[in-house]
Write a protein that holds these residues in place. Structure first.
Motif, short mmCIF file in Angstrom:
data_model
loop_
_atom_site.label_atom_id
_atom_site.label_comp_id
_atom_site.label_asym_id
_atom_site.label_seq_id
_atom_site.Cartn_x
_atom_site.Cartn_y
_atom_site.Cartn_z
N TYR A 10 0.83 -1.21 0.00
CA TYR A 10 0.00 0.00 0.00
C TYR A 10 0.86 1.25 0.00
N ASP A 11 0.33 2.31 -0.63
CA ASP A 11 0.86 3.64 -0.41
C ASP A 11 -0.06 4.29 0.61
N ILE A 12 0.39 4.39 1.87
CA ILE A 12 -0.42 5.02 2.91
C ILE A 12 -0.07 6.51 2.92
N VAL A 13 -1.02 7.35 2.55
CA VAL A 13 -0.74 8.77 2.34
C VAL A 13 -1.35 9.62 3.46
N SER A 14 -0.80 10.82 3.63
CA SER A 14 -1.20 11.65 4.77
C SER A 14 -2.22 12.73 4.41
N SER A 15 -2.62 12.79 3.15
CA SER A 15 -3.63 13.79 2.77
C SER A 15 -4.38 13.32 1.53
N VAL A 16 -5.52 13.95 1.30
CA VAL A 16 -6.31 13.61 0.11
C VAL A 16 -5.56 14.02 -1.16
N SER A 17 -4.82 15.16 -1.11
CA SER A 17 -4.10 15.56 -2.32
C SER A 17 -2.97 14.58 -2.64
N LYS A 18 -2.35 13.99 -1.58
CA LYS A 18 -1.35 12.95 -1.83
C LYS A 18 -2.01 11.67 -2.35
N PHE A 19 -3.24 11.41 -1.88
CA PHE A 19 -4.01 10.29 -2.41
C PHE A 19 -4.20 10.50 -3.91
N ASP A 20 -4.59 11.73 -4.28
CA ASP A 20 -4.87 12.04 -5.68
C ASP A 20 -3.62 11.90 -6.56
N SER A 21 -2.46 12.25 -6.01
CA SER A 21 -1.25 12.24 -6.86
C SER A 21 -0.53 10.90 -6.84
#
Ligand code: MG
Ligand code: ZN
Length: 349
Positions: free
Chosen positions: A180-191
């Motif tokens: 998984y790529d566990i991301v810290s924000s929705v914008s990081k989710f998007d990118s």
């Protein structure tokens, strides 16, 4: 005559061919936790007398009782809809004979679907957990977190990070979730261009929308964009978790604001299906919460007053709204377990 028969059989085999080649239908299953008809009505009136639910051509009613109680909890009703079995209140993904049940999300993965979960509670809470976990008690959060970490869920957004990182066994599951790529924000989710992405919106339970939580439709939009990258079909469960918490708090304001947040997410889903019509959308509740009645109110401003009759859940049937391929299957009155069976039939087409 012979020519006609030949022609007819040619047409038949061609239509058979087309039927076989029909692309699989994506399913977006939306659960408003504790969202009975009074919650929908109050939310609709306070929303200028309109709701996105008015766009659904088919409406059914679901019987929510569990195997041991007329009044269900979210674990038993989540399991009923996710796995097709009635079980005891408090139990997730395990039947009354101790049998482990496979969820519609897991079955969809076996059929080559992509999968996603979004929740405005923690992602290990009973409703989302019903789609990937098998535990005797919904309170076994650390066990549920471990089961998510090894699950077939491709994309998730929800709270509850602490159950992965501050554990009795001192494991850090986020470090273990290497695929998984566990991301810290929705914008990081998007990118992110990973095929499996998770975002914890909160360390513990997310805030109320009234206290400034990110609106649900933003998370929905982000996951739909990821699911849309591939030509593969998908199963996505979206929960408006805190309509239930407003009911438990006996606060109409809380119920209405959480309903509006959920309603906007439903509209985002409906907008998506305009460009992607091969998508079945089913919106329902796991049970009603608070025994809410709308006994009076101001007609001019469309503002009802709410009276609650319990701090808990009630046994009233809940509505099921459906739109898209096979949506007509969801009209009528049936057990909540039939929602699983009807979705399974769509997967098996
Ligand atoms: Mg819930
Ligand atoms: Zn509840």
């Amino acid at each position: 005559m012979k020519k006609n028969i030949l022609l007819a059989s040619l047409i038949l085999s061609l239509t058979g061919l087309f039927a076989q080649n029909k692309p699989p239908t994506s399913i977006i299953f939306m659960i408003g936790d504790g969202m009975g008809l009074s919650q929908i009505s109050a939310g609709m009136y306070y929303n200028g007398n309109k709701t996105s639910l008015e766009n659904f051509p088919f409406v059914g009613l679901s019987k929510t009782h569990s195997s041991n109680s007329l009044v269900t909890d979210s674990a038993a009703s989540g399991t009923a809809m996710a796995c097709g079995i009635k079980t005891l209140n408090g139990v997730i993904g395990i039947g009354t004979k101790n049998e482990y049940a496979k969820s519609i999300l897991e079955i969809s993965k076996e059929k080559g679907y992509q999968t996603g979960l979004i929740s405005t509670s923690s992602i290990v809470h009973a409703t989302p957990a019903s789609f990937y976990a098998n535990v005797i008690s919904r309170r076994e959060y650390e066990k549920i977190a471990f089961q998510l970490s090894t699950s077939v869920v491709d994309y998730f957004i929800g709270g509850g990070k602490k159950h992965f990182t501050q554990r009795k066994d001192s494991r850090n599951l986020i470090k273990e979730m290497v695929d998984y790529d566990i991301v810290s924000s929705v914008s990081k989710f998007d990118s992110s261009d990973s095929k499996k992405i998770g975002h914890f919106t909160n360390n513990d339970e997310p805030k109320r929308i009234l206290d400034g939580r990110l609106s649900l439709d933003i998370a929905v939009n982000s996951i739909l964009n990821k699911l849309d990258r591939d030509q593969k079909p998908f199963f996505l469960m979206i929960e408006g978790s805190q309509i239930d918490w407003g009911g438990h708090a006996n606060e109409l304001n809380y119920v209405v604001s959480e309903f509006k947040d959920f309603d906007a997410a439903i509209q985002t889903v409906l907008d998506y299906t305009i460009k992607n019509p091969n998508t079945l959308v089913v919106v329902t509740a796991d049970h009603e919460t608070g025994g809410l009645s709308l006994l009076k109110g101001d007609l001019k401003t469309m503002s009802p007053e709410g009276v609650f009759s319990t701090l808990g859940h009630t046994g009233t049937m809940v509505p099921v709204f459906s739109k898209g391929p096979s949506a007509s299957d969801f009209s009528g009155i049936y057990d909540n377990t039939a929602i699983f069976t009807k979705m399974l039939a769509v997967l098996n087409q």
